[in-house]
Write a protein that holds these residues in place. Structure first.
Motif, PDB file in Angstrom:
ATOM      1  N   GLU A  23     -17.348 -10.105   4.174  1.00  0.00           N
ATOM      2  CA  GLU A  23     -18.098 -11.320   4.467  1.00  0.00           C
ATOM      3  C   GLU A  23     -18.984 -11.114   5.682  1.00  0.00           C
ATOM      4  OE1 GLU A  23     -18.139 -13.692   2.462  1.00  0.00           O
ATOM      5  OE2 GLU A  23     -16.396 -13.239   1.264  1.00  0.00           O
ATOM      6  N   ALA A  24     -20.106 -11.778   5.695  1.00  0.00           N
ATOM      7  CA  ALA A  24     -21.008 -11.726   6.842  1.00  0.00           C
ATOM      8  C   ALA A  24     -20.374 -12.484   8.000  1.00  0.00           C
ATOM      9  CB  ALA A  24     -22.346 -12.351   6.476  1.00  0.00           C
ATOM     10  N   ASP A  25     -20.593 -12.015   9.205  1.00  0.00           N
ATOM     11  CA  ASP A  25     -20.048 -12.637  10.401  1.00  0.00           C
ATOM     12  C   ASP A  25     -21.174 -13.324  11.153  1.00  0.00           C
ATOM     13  OD1 ASP A  25     -18.335 -13.270  12.520  1.00  0.00           O
ATOM     14  OD2 ASP A  25     -18.866 -11.429  13.570  1.00  0.00           O
ATOM     15  N   GLU A  26     -21.085 -14.639  11.298  1.00  0.00           N
ATOM     16  CA  GLU A  26     -22.093 -15.408  12.047  1.00  0.00           C
ATOM     17  C   GLU A  26     -23.513 -15.154  11.546  1.00  0.00           C
ATOM     18  OE1 GLU A  26     -21.359 -17.778  14.344  1.00  0.00           O
ATOM     19  OE2 GLU A  26     -19.293 -17.377  13.829  1.00  0.00           O
ATOM     20  N   GLY A  27     -23.683 -15.034  10.256  1.00  0.00           N
ATOM     21  CA  GLY A  27     -25.021 -14.866   9.685  1.00  0.00           C
ATOM     22  C   GLY A  27     -25.458 -13.435   9.541  1.00  0.00           C
ATOM     23  N   GLY A  28     -24.668 -12.496  10.075  1.00  0.00           N
ATOM     24  CA  GLY A  28     -25.015 -11.084   9.991  1.00  0.00           C
ATOM     25  C   GLY A  28     -24.578 -10.503   8.657  1.00  0.00           C
ATOM     26  N   PRO A  29     -25.178  -9.404   8.259  1.00  0.00           N
ATOM     27  CA  PRO A  29     -24.846  -8.814   6.973  1.00  0.00           C
ATOM     28  C   PRO A  29     -23.508  -8.098   7.002  1.00  0.00           C
ATOM     29  CG  PRO A  29     -26.451  -7.460   8.106  1.00  0.00           C
ATOM     30  CD  PRO A  29     -26.240  -8.686   8.956  1.00  0.00           C
ATOM     31  N   ALA A  30     -22.786  -8.213   5.912  1.00  0.00           N
ATOM     32  CA  ALA A  30     -21.546  -7.462   5.751  1.00  0.00           C
ATOM     33  C   ALA A  30     -21.920  -6.001   5.533  1.00  0.00           C
ATOM     34  CB  ALA A  30     -20.760  -8.004   4.562  1.00  0.00           C
ATOM     35  N   GLY A  31     -21.201  -5.100   6.157  1.00  0.00           N
ATOM     36  CA  GLY A  31     -21.459  -3.681   5.955  1.00  0.00           C
ATOM     37  C   GLY A  31     -22.722  -3.189   6.652  1.00  0.00           C
ATOM     38  N   GLY A  32     -23.363  -4.019   7.452  1.00  0.00           N
ATOM     39  CA  GLY A  32     -24.515  -3.581   8.230  1.00  0.00           C
ATOM     40  C   GLY A  32     -25.834  -3.526   7.488  1.00  0.00           C
ATOM     41  N   GLU A  33     -25.876  -3.930   6.215  1.00  0.00           N
ATOM     42  CA  GLU A  33     -27.125  -3.894   5.451  1.00  0.00           C
ATOM     43  C   GLU A  33     -27.628  -5.307   5.222  1.00  0.00           C
ATOM     44  OE1 GLU A  33     -26.901  -1.573   1.863  1.00  0.00           O
ATOM     45  OE2 GLU A  33     -25.402  -0.259   2.769  1.00  0.00           O
ATOM     46  N   LEU A  34     -28.942  -5.468   5.241  1.00  0.00           N
ATOM     47  CA  LEU A  34     -29.520  -6.777   4.952  1.00  0.00           C
ATOM     48  C   LEU A  34     -29.246  -7.123   3.491  1.00  0.00           C
ATOM     49  CD1 LEU A  34     -33.001  -6.568   6.714  1.00  0.00           C
ATOM     50  CD2 LEU A  34     -30.855  -7.484   7.607  1.00  0.00           C
ATOM     51  N   ASP A  35     -28.880  -8.370   3.253  1.00  0.00           N
ATOM     52  CA  ASP A  35     -28.676  -8.787   1.876  1.00  0.00           C
ATOM     53  C   ASP A  35     -29.939  -9.492   1.376  1.00  0.00           C
ATOM     54  OD1 ASP A  35     -28.612 -11.455   2.768  1.00  0.00           O
ATOM     55  OD2 ASP A  35     -26.429 -11.593   2.664  1.00  0.00           O
ATOM     56  N   ARG A  36     -29.875  -9.934   0.133  1.00  0.00           N
ATOM     57  CA  ARG A  36     -31.070 -10.539  -0.471  1.00  0.00           C
ATOM     58  C   ARG A  36     -31.502 -11.801   0.255  1.00  0.00           C
ATOM     59  NH1 ARG A  36     -29.564 -14.438  -4.993  1.00  0.00           N
ATOM     60  NH2 ARG A  36     -27.307 -14.619  -4.811  1.00  0.00           N
ATOM     61  N   TYR A  37     -30.574 -12.540   0.847  1.00  0.00           N
ATOM     62  CA  TYR A  37     -30.939 -13.748   1.581  1.00  0.00           C
ATOM     63  C   TYR A  37     -31.679 -13.407   2.877  1.00  0.00           C
ATOM     64  CZ  TYR A  37     -27.901 -16.122  -1.714  1.00  0.00           C
ATOM     65  OH  TYR A  37     -27.329 -16.608  -2.864  1.00  0.00           O
ATOM     66  N   HIS A  38     -31.228 -12.364   3.573  1.00  0.00           N
ATOM     67  CA  HIS A  38     -31.933 -11.937   4.781  1.00  0.00           C
ATOM     68  C   HIS A  38     -33.373 -11.524   4.444  1.00  0.00           C
ATOM     69  CE1 HIS A  38     -27.735 -11.268   6.240  1.00  0.00           C
ATOM     70  NE2 HIS A  38     -28.255 -11.850   7.310  1.00  0.00           N
ATOM     71  N   VAL A  39     -33.528 -10.741   3.389  1.00  0.00           N
ATOM     72  CA  VAL A  39     -34.857 -10.283   2.979  1.00  0.00           C
ATOM     73  C   VAL A  39     -35.713 -11.474   2.552  1.00  0.00           C
ATOM     74  CG1 VAL A  39     -36.140  -8.850   1.338  1.00  0.00           C
ATOM     75  CG2 VAL A  39     -34.020  -7.976   2.377  1.00  0.00           C
ATOM     76  N   ALA A  40     -35.117 -12.410   1.822  1.00  0.00           N
ATOM     77  CA  ALA A  40     -35.851 -13.606   1.388  1.00  0.00           C
ATOM     78  C   ALA A  40     -36.287 -14.447   2.594  1.00  0.00           C
ATOM     79  CB  ALA A  40     -35.003 -14.444   0.436  1.00  0.00           C
ATOM     80  N   ILE A  41     -35.421 -14.573   3.585  1.00  0.00           N
ATOM     81  CA  ILE A  41     -35.774 -15.306   4.808  1.00  0.00           C
ATOM     82  C   ILE A  41     -36.971 -14.646   5.483  1.00  0.00           C
ATOM     83  CG2 ILE A  41     -35.016 -15.787   7.183  1.00  0.00           C
ATOM     84  CD1 ILE A  41     -32.172 -16.281   5.942  1.00  0.00           C
ATOM     85  N   LEU A  42     -36.920 -13.327   5.635  1.00  0.00           N
ATOM     86  CA  LEU A  42     -38.034 -12.616   6.266  1.00  0.00           C
ATOM     87  C   LEU A  42     -39.337 -12.819   5.493  1.00  0.00           C
ATOM     88  CD1 LEU A  42     -36.240  -9.273   7.225  1.00  0.00           C
ATOM     89  CD2 LEU A  42     -36.888 -11.153   8.766  1.00  0.00           C
ATOM     90  N   ALA A  43     -39.259 -12.737   4.176  1.00  0.00           N
ATOM     91  CA  ALA A  43     -40.463 -12.909   3.341  1.00  0.00           C
ATOM     92  C   ALA A  43     -41.024 -14.318   3.483  1.00  0.00           C
ATOM     93  CB  ALA A  43     -40.133 -12.598   1.881  1.00  0.00           C
ATOM     94  N   GLU A  44     -40.168 -15.320   3.402  1.00  0.00           N
ATOM     95  CA  GLU A  44     -40.635 -16.711   3.483  1.00  0.00           C
ATOM     96  C   GLU A  44     -41.200 -17.043   4.866  1.00  0.00           C
ATOM     97  OE1 GLU A  44     -41.126 -18.859   1.101  1.00  0.00           O
ATOM     98  OE2 GLU A  44     -40.258 -17.531  -0.405  1.00  0.00           O
ATOM     99  N   LEU A  45     -40.536 -16.587   5.928  1.00  0.00           N
ATOM    100  CA  LEU A  45     -41.035 -16.893   7.275  1.00  0.00           C
ATOM    101  C   LEU A  45     -42.338 -16.156   7.585  1.00  0.00           C
ATOM    102  CD1 LEU A  45     -37.765 -17.127   9.395  1.00  0.00           C
ATOM    103  CD2 LEU A  45     -39.225 -18.991   8.565  1.00  0.00           C
ATOM    104  N   GLN A  46     -42.550 -14.997   6.966  1.00  0.00           N
ATOM    105  CA  GLN A  46     -43.846 -14.325   7.134  1.00  0.00           C
ATOM    106  C   GLN A  46     -44.956 -15.123   6.455  1.00  0.00           C
ATOM    107  OE1 GLN A  46     -43.954  -9.728   7.650  1.00  0.00           O
ATOM    108  NE2 GLN A  46     -42.878 -10.162   5.756  1.00  0.00           N
ATOM    109  N   ARG A  47     -44.621 -15.762   5.334  1.00  0.00           N
ATOM    110  CA  ARG A  47     -45.619 -16.577   4.630  1.00  0.00           C
ATOM    111  C   ARG A  47     -45.897 -17.873   5.372  1.00  0.00           C
ATOM    112  NH1 ARG A  47     -43.884 -13.915   0.075  1.00  0.00           N
ATOM    113  NH2 ARG A  47     -41.974 -15.031  -0.390  1.00  0.00           N
ATOM    114  N   GLU A  48     -44.833 -18.497   5.898  1.00  0.00           N
ATOM    115  CA  GLU A  48     -44.981 -19.802   6.545  1.00  0.00           C
ATOM    116  C   GLU A  48     -43.867 -19.993   7.568  1.00  0.00           C
ATOM    117  OE1 GLU A  48     -45.485 -24.500   5.361  1.00  0.00           O
ATOM    118  OE2 GLU A  48     -45.320 -23.013   3.756  1.00  0.00           O
ATOM    119  N   ALA A  49     -44.166 -19.662   8.818  1.00  0.00           N
ATOM    120  CA  ALA A  49     -43.146 -19.693   9.877  1.00  0.00           C
ATOM    121  C   ALA A  49     -42.771 -21.107  10.311  1.00  0.00           C
ATOM    122  CB  ALA A  49     -43.625 -18.897  11.083  1.00  0.00           C
ATOM    123  N   ARG A  50     -43.538 -22.102   9.897  1.00  0.00           N
ATOM    124  CA  ARG A  50     -43.251 -23.477  10.309  1.00  0.00           C
ATOM    125  C   ARG A  50     -42.319 -24.217   9.359  1.00  0.00           C
ATOM    126  NH1 ARG A  50     -48.199 -26.652  12.808  1.00  0.00           N
ATOM    127  NH2 ARG A  50     -46.645 -28.213  12.377  1.00  0.00           N
TER     128      ARG A  50
END
Length: 190
Positions: A23-50
């Motif tokens: 399980e992820a700890d405090e929002g961090g990825p389990a096993g040290g790798e970004l999961d699909r939600y982390h990548v999706a967050i990065l993609a969406e915030l790059q499109r619209e940070a507000r």
């Protein structure tokens, strides 16, 4: 067997004998790798940070609380380094965008650091890169017009410490600017 997903609070079923789910700890990825939600967050915030946290959560398909924890974790770990508005330079009267290669007189550590620090202090320089090949630095410079750029080149750039010469190319039109970082190479876990 059932396990509780810490991030979503949902109970998940897994086959008997399968390894426990990390399980992820405090929002961090389990096993040290970004999961699909982390990548999706990065993609969406790059499109619209507000985006509000609720809007971001809806777009990535996660509830607001774990979305918020993941954003905070991405910020704390340095994946997200800041938020800023994209401003139309022409509306502000910055009609000239130039690329300036700076040739240094000496290429030793102390002289390069002195030039680097001087470049950082110039608001007209919006980006600076060490480059390979001819030259030491490649600058991206903005000015109101060609006369202003000429004055900046002669009065400022050529008088920086350790500058031997400058070579300028002007942008004749932007095809793509302010682009988001490509994320396709990330193979998200989960």
């Amino acid at each position: 067997m059932a396990s509780k997903n810490v991030a979503s609070g949902k109970t998940m079923r897994r086959p008997a004998g399968s390894p426990p789910v990390e399980e992820a700890d405090e929002g961090g990825p389990a096993g040290g790798e970004l999961d699909r939600y982390h990548v999706a967050i990065l993609a969406e915030l790059q499109r619209e940070a507000r985006l509000s946290n609720a809007e971001l959560a809806a777009r990535i398909g996660l509830s607001p609380a774990p979305t918020w924890r993941r954003v905070r974790w991405l910020e704390e770990q340095g994946f997200i380094t800041g938020y800023r508005a994209e401003i139309d330079r022409r509306r502000l009267g910055l009609g000239v965008l130039a690329f300036v290669r700076v040739d240094a007189d000496r290429n030793n550590g102390s002289a390069t650091k002195e030039l680097e620090e001087a470049i950082r202090q110039l608001p007209e320089v919006i980006a600076c890169h060490y480059i390979s090949g001819a030259g030491t630095f490649e600058l991206e410079v903005m000015a109101t017009d060609l006369d202003a750029f000429s004055r900046f080149s002669i009065d400022t750039l050529l008088n920086l410490p350790n500058v031997k010469d400058i070579h300028t190319s002007f942008s004749l039109g932007e095809v793509k600017a302010g682009g988001a970082l490509p994320l396709g190479h990330l193979k998200p876990k989960g």
